[in-house]
Scaffold this motif. Structure first.
Motif, short mmCIF file in Angstrom:
data_model
loop_
_atom_site.label_atom_id
_atom_site.label_comp_id
_atom_site.label_asym_id
_atom_site.label_seq_id
_atom_site.Cartn_x
_atom_site.Cartn_y
_atom_site.Cartn_z
N CYS A 49 12.73 24.94 24.20
CA CYS A 49 12.43 24.54 25.45
C CYS A 49 13.43 23.85 25.98
O CYS A 49 13.61 23.95 27.31
CB CYS A 49 11.12 23.69 25.50
SG CYS A 49 9.52 24.66 25.11
N THR A 50 14.06 22.73 25.41
CA THR A 50 15.09 22.04 25.79
C THR A 50 16.38 23.05 26.25
O THR A 50 16.78 22.92 27.38
CB THR A 50 15.58 20.84 25.05
OG1 THR A 50 14.51 19.95 24.68
CG2 THR A 50 16.70 20.09 25.53
N HIS A 51 16.82 23.86 25.41
CA HIS A 51 17.72 24.78 25.86
C HIS A 51 17.54 25.67 26.90
O HIS A 51 18.48 25.82 27.83
CB HIS A 51 18.02 25.73 24.57
CG HIS A 51 19.08 26.85 24.82
ND1 HIS A 51 20.32 26.49 24.99
CD2 HIS A 51 18.78 28.07 24.99
CE1 HIS A 51 20.89 27.58 25.01
NE2 HIS A 51 20.25 28.54 25.10
N ARG A 52 16.27 26.07 26.95
CA ARG A 52 16.04 26.83 28.42
C ARG A 52 15.52 26.33 29.51
O ARG A 52 15.17 26.59 30.45
CB ARG A 52 14.58 27.71 27.81
CG ARG A 52 15.12 28.72 26.85
CD ARG A 52 14.00 29.71 26.37
NE ARG A 52 14.19 30.43 25.39
CZ ARG A 52 13.18 31.22 24.71
NH1 ARG A 52 12.00 31.35 24.93
NH2 ARG A 52 13.73 32.23 23.70
N ARG A 53 15.51 24.93 29.23
CA ARG A 53 14.77 23.85 30.39
C ARG A 53 13.45 24.36 30.80
O ARG A 53 13.12 24.35 32.00
CB ARG A 53 15.88 23.99 31.62
CG ARG A 53 17.34 23.30 31.24
CD ARG A 53 17.86 23.13 32.71
NE ARG A 53 19.26 22.60 32.48
CZ ARG A 53 19.73 21.27 32.65
NH1 ARG A 53 18.80 20.37 32.64
NH2 ARG A 53 20.67 20.89 32.27
N HIS A 55 10.69 22.84 29.83
CA HIS A 55 9.69 21.92 29.72
C HIS A 55 8.99 21.87 31.05
O HIS A 55 9.43 22.16 32.12
CB HIS A 55 10.39 20.50 29.26
CG HIS A 55 10.65 20.43 27.84
ND1 HIS A 55 9.93 20.25 26.95
CD2 HIS A 55 11.96 20.53 27.15
CE1 HIS A 55 10.31 20.15 25.77
NE2 HIS A 55 11.48 20.17 25.81
N LEU A 56 7.80 21.34 30.79
CA LEU A 56 6.99 21.23 32.34
C LEU A 56 7.51 20.20 33.21
O LEU A 56 8.10 19.02 32.64
CB LEU A 56 5.65 20.65 31.86
CG LEU A 56 4.65 20.43 33.07
CD1 LEU A 56 4.29 21.86 33.82
CD2 LEU A 56 3.26 20.09 32.45
N ASN A 57 7.84 20.50 34.50
CA ASN A 57 8.34 19.53 35.46
C ASN A 57 7.73 19.44 36.64
O ASN A 57 6.87 20.78 36.94
CB ASN A 57 9.77 19.39 35.55
CG ASN A 57 10.32 20.84 35.95
OD1 ASN A 57 9.72 21.05 37.02
ND2 ASN A 57 11.11 21.29 35.44
N LEU A 134 24.70 18.81 29.85
CA LEU A 134 25.66 17.70 30.49
C LEU A 134 27.08 18.24 30.46
O LEU A 134 27.73 18.07 31.54
CB LEU A 134 25.51 16.32 29.50
CG LEU A 134 26.11 15.21 30.19
CD1 LEU A 134 25.52 14.79 31.49
CD2 LEU A 134 25.97 13.98 29.16
N LEU A 135 27.73 18.99 29.59
CA LEU A 135 28.78 19.37 29.66
C LEU A 135 29.14 20.73 30.30
O LEU A 135 30.36 21.01 30.57
CB LEU A 135 29.41 19.72 28.29
CG LEU A 135 29.59 18.22 27.49
CD1 LEU A 135 30.00 18.33 25.87
CD2 LEU A 135 30.45 17.23 28.06
N SER A 136 28.21 21.44 30.34
CA SER A 136 28.15 22.78 31.21
C SER A 136 28.32 22.30 32.85
O SER A 136 28.15 21.53 33.48
CB SER A 136 26.82 23.62 31.12
OG SER A 136 25.76 23.03 31.92
N SER A 137 29.16 23.39 33.27
CA SER A 137 29.53 23.34 34.70
C SER A 137 28.64 23.88 35.74
O SER A 137 28.81 23.90 36.98
CB SER A 137 30.99 24.15 34.96
OG SER A 137 30.93 25.37 34.53
N GLY A 138 27.72 24.59 35.14
CA GLY A 138 26.82 25.15 35.97
C GLY A 138 25.73 24.28 36.63
O GLY A 138 25.69 23.03 36.31
N ASP A 139 25.11 24.71 37.56
CA ASP A 139 23.99 24.02 38.26
C ASP A 139 22.74 23.74 37.24
O ASP A 139 22.43 24.46 36.27
CB ASP A 139 23.30 24.99 39.27
CG ASP A 139 24.39 24.91 40.64
OD1 ASP A 139 25.22 24.22 40.56
OD2 ASP A 139 23.96 25.82 41.51
N THR A 140 22.32 22.64 37.40
CA THR A 140 21.07 22.07 36.68
C THR A 140 19.85 22.23 37.91
O THR A 140 19.98 21.84 38.93
CB THR A 140 21.25 20.60 36.48
OG1 THR A 140 21.50 19.62 37.48
CG2 THR A 140 22.24 20.46 35.39
N PRO A 141 18.74 22.58 37.18
CA PRO A 141 17.68 22.76 38.03
C PRO A 141 17.01 21.38 38.75
O PRO A 141 17.36 20.32 37.90
CB PRO A 141 16.72 23.35 37.02
CG PRO A 141 17.15 23.42 35.93
CD PRO A 141 18.51 22.71 35.73
#
Length: 141
Positions: A49-53, A55-57, A134-141
């Motif tokens: 779930c953490t890898h795929r982001r 988790h419920l938000n 954290l280290l990825s350059s992609g967008d974070t949701p």
């Protein structure tokens, strides 16, 4: 992995119910083994779930913050805070594992520390996923 754990948990519970209500003999491990499988499955599944982001938000940030750059910065700060908290939780879980490794469970006669070991394993796995985010350059949701 999580699907396999959920299937194993379902099979254990079905077997236990069958033994209790049809045969009239409850296995001595009926309480401990399903709990062990549930704990390990939940914490190992949380890594995925953490890898795929996934988790419920609440998903309110895009409604409150319009700027993509600000949302990206908030996402990176959130990733960092989560990484630190997961590492702290992993350390606490490891300490608890070491303290309880000499104790044994009632029915399974296995070290209690094995149950608590799921906390540092799961938290380190989630921390690695957070570090990747954290280290990825992609967008974070």
């Amino acid at each position: 992995m999580a699907a396999g754990g959920a299937a194993a948990l379902a099979a254990l519970v079905i077997y236990t119910v069958f033994m209790r209500w049809v045969v009239g003999q409850t296995p001595n491990w009926a309480e401990e083994l399903p709990r062990l499988v549930l704990i390990w499955t939940a914490l190992l599944g949380s890594i995925t779930c953490t890898h795929r982001r996934s988790h419920l938000n609440a998903g309110l940030l895009p409604l409150i913050v319009r700027s993509a750059d600000v949302r990206r910065t908030i996402g990176k700060v959130t990733d960092f805070v989560l990484l630190v908290m997961l590492l702290m939780l992993a350390k606490a879980g490891w300490d608890l594992t070491l303290v309880t490794m000499s104790m044994t469970t009632t029915a399974l006669k296995m070290p209690v520390g094995f149950i608590y070991l799921s906390v540092p394993v799961g938290c380190v796995g989630m921390a690695l996923m957070q570090l990747q985010h954290l280290l990825s350059s992609g967008d974070t949701p």
